[in-house]
Design an enzyme around this catalytic site. Sequence first.
Site, short mmCIF file in Angstrom:
data_model
loop_
_atom_site.label_atom_id
_atom_site.label_comp_id
_atom_site.label_asym_id
_atom_site.label_seq_id
_atom_site.Cartn_x
_atom_site.Cartn_y
_atom_site.Cartn_z
CB SER A 117 -0.92 0.12 1.17
OG SER A 117 -1.37 1.21 1.33
CE1 TYR B 137 -4.16 -2.18 5.22
CE2 TYR B 137 -3.40 0.01 4.67
CZ TYR B 137 -3.79 -1.44 4.27
OH TYR B 137 -4.16 -1.56 3.03
N1 LIG Z 1 -8.94 -0.19 -0.99
C1 LIG Z 1 -7.78 0.51 -1.07
O1 LIG Z 1 -7.89 1.66 -0.99
C2 LIG Z 1 -6.42 -0.26 -0.82
C3 LIG Z 1 -5.21 0.38 -0.87
C4 LIG Z 1 -3.98 -0.15 -0.72
C5 LIG Z 1 -4.07 -1.51 -0.28
N2 LIG Z 1 -5.36 -2.22 -0.24
C6 LIG Z 1 -5.24 -3.69 0.02
O2 LIG Z 1 -6.02 -4.25 -1.11
C7 LIG Z 1 -6.25 -5.75 -0.46
C8 LIG Z 1 -7.75 -5.75 -0.95
O3 LIG Z 1 -8.59 -4.98 -0.40
P1 LIG Z 1 -9.83 -4.52 -0.80
O4 LIG Z 1 -9.70 -2.82 -0.97
O5 LIG Z 1 -10.25 -4.96 -2.12
O6 LIG Z 1 -10.82 -4.60 0.30
P2 LIG Z 1 -11.94 -5.68 0.59
O7 LIG Z 1 -12.34 -5.66 2.05
O8 LIG Z 1 -13.10 -5.78 -0.54
O9 LIG Z 1 -11.28 -7.16 0.31
C9 LIG Z 1 -10.50 -7.74 1.37
C10 LIG Z 1 -10.68 -9.31 1.30
O10 LIG Z 1 -9.75 -10.13 2.01
C11 LIG Z 1 -10.50 -11.21 2.80
N3 LIG Z 1 -9.78 -11.57 4.00
C12 LIG Z 1 -9.87 -10.70 5.09
N4 LIG Z 1 -9.08 -11.47 6.09
C13 LIG Z 1 -8.62 -12.55 5.55
C14 LIG Z 1 -8.02 -13.76 5.94
N5 LIG Z 1 -7.65 -13.96 7.06
N6 LIG Z 1 -7.83 -14.68 5.04
C15 LIG Z 1 -8.57 -14.57 3.72
N7 LIG Z 1 -9.00 -13.73 3.30
C16 LIG Z 1 -9.35 -12.45 4.11
C17 LIG Z 1 -11.87 -10.58 3.08
O11 LIG Z 1 -13.09 -11.43 3.25
C18 LIG Z 1 -12.03 -9.74 1.54
O12 LIG Z 1 -12.63 -10.62 0.73
C19 LIG Z 1 -6.10 -5.64 1.06
O13 LIG Z 1 -4.93 -6.25 1.36
C20 LIG Z 1 -5.92 -3.99 1.21
O14 LIG Z 1 -5.11 -3.86 2.35
C21 LIG Z 1 -6.32 -1.33 -0.46
#
Ligand SMILES: NC(=O)c1ccc[n+]([C@@H]2O[C@H](COP(=O)([O-])OP(=O)(O)OC[C@H]3O[C@@H](n4cnc5c(N)ncnc54)[C@H](O)[C@@H]3O)[C@@H](O)[C@H]2O)c1
Length: 254
Positions: A144, A159
């Site tokens: 991130s 985080y």
């Molecule tokens: N959305 C943003 O702005 C952003 C920015 C940078 C990084 N990220 C990262 O992107 C990734 C995806 O996030 P997103 O924004 O699509 O959110 P999201 O909440 O839609 O997706 C996260 C997914 O991870 C799953 N999950 C959570 N804990 C888990 C575990 N212990 N084992 C297996 N699966 C698990 C959840 O059920 C969900 O399906 C994450 O790692 C998040 O930190 C997101």
Amino acid sequence: MTVSSLLAGKVAAISGAASLRGIGMATARLFAEHGATIAILDLDGAAAAEAAALIGPQHRGYACNVTDRAACQTAAEQIAADLGSIDILINNAGITQPVKTLDIDPASWDRILDVNLRGVLYLSQAVVPFMQKNGGGAIACMSSVSAQRGGGILGGPHYSAAKAGVLGLAKAMAREFGIDGIRVNCVTPGLIQTDINAGKISDEKRTEILAGIPLNRLGEPKDVAGAFLFLASPLSSYITGAVIDVNGGMLIHG
Ligand SMILES: NC(=O)c1ccc[n+]([C@@H]2O[C@H](COP(=O)([O-])OP(=O)(O)OC[C@H]3O[C@@H](n4cnc5c(N)ncnc54)[C@H](O)[C@@H]3O)[C@@H](O)[C@H]2O)c1
């Protein structure tokens, strides 16, 4: 979209991809469009299977809590048995929590570090032997902008620490597994509109955030999926240990 063969015949395992508006699911859809067979891994096996079925009948869903080493091992073995191999791993599962340093309690530290960082280790440990047996593979890990600039918008310092840890872990794995033909890279997204931040940004805050983004919009899951496609495909065949920003210019390095 025209059908491409960038990932033809490849099996891609994607963690945290059952969330329908998430980055993992967008990545699964894009990879399938480019010829891959997808294994969606998520906490709820039924939700993972439903998400996979939305993409097409040949794709599969598996229950896998990435913080559970045995569950990662079982999922990897099942994928290899069902789909023949694992050529691509996208370590995408993650959670966040908006707290300040002095408010991070031990349980929250463990929870955030476990899913975002330990999970990358466990799932990679489970999948790498299959890639070694195949003679190669591509792993891409979700970090991130929060890791790079000391906080994104919504995640706390734990985080940031976890996502910075992902960068170090991925680079070390790139160095270790290059000899096996396994490439390991990371993406560092800025603010992407998914359920992880839905409803958490006021209009005022949004205007403030946009002022700092040269491309003048928040990111969409497919923006990150495109970077993952590049890193998973032969287009990036000589790239390992790299970090690709997907942040609209929110952070531009010197
Ligand atoms: N959305 C943003 O702005 C952003 C920015 C940078 C990084 N990220 C990262 O992107 C990734 C995806 O996030 P997103 O924004 O699509 O959110 P999201 O909440 O839609 O997706 C996260 C997914 O991870 C799953 N999950 C959570 N804990 C888990 C575990 N212990 N084992 C297996 N699966 C698990 C959840 O059920 C969900 O399906 C994450 O790692 C998040 O930190 C997101």
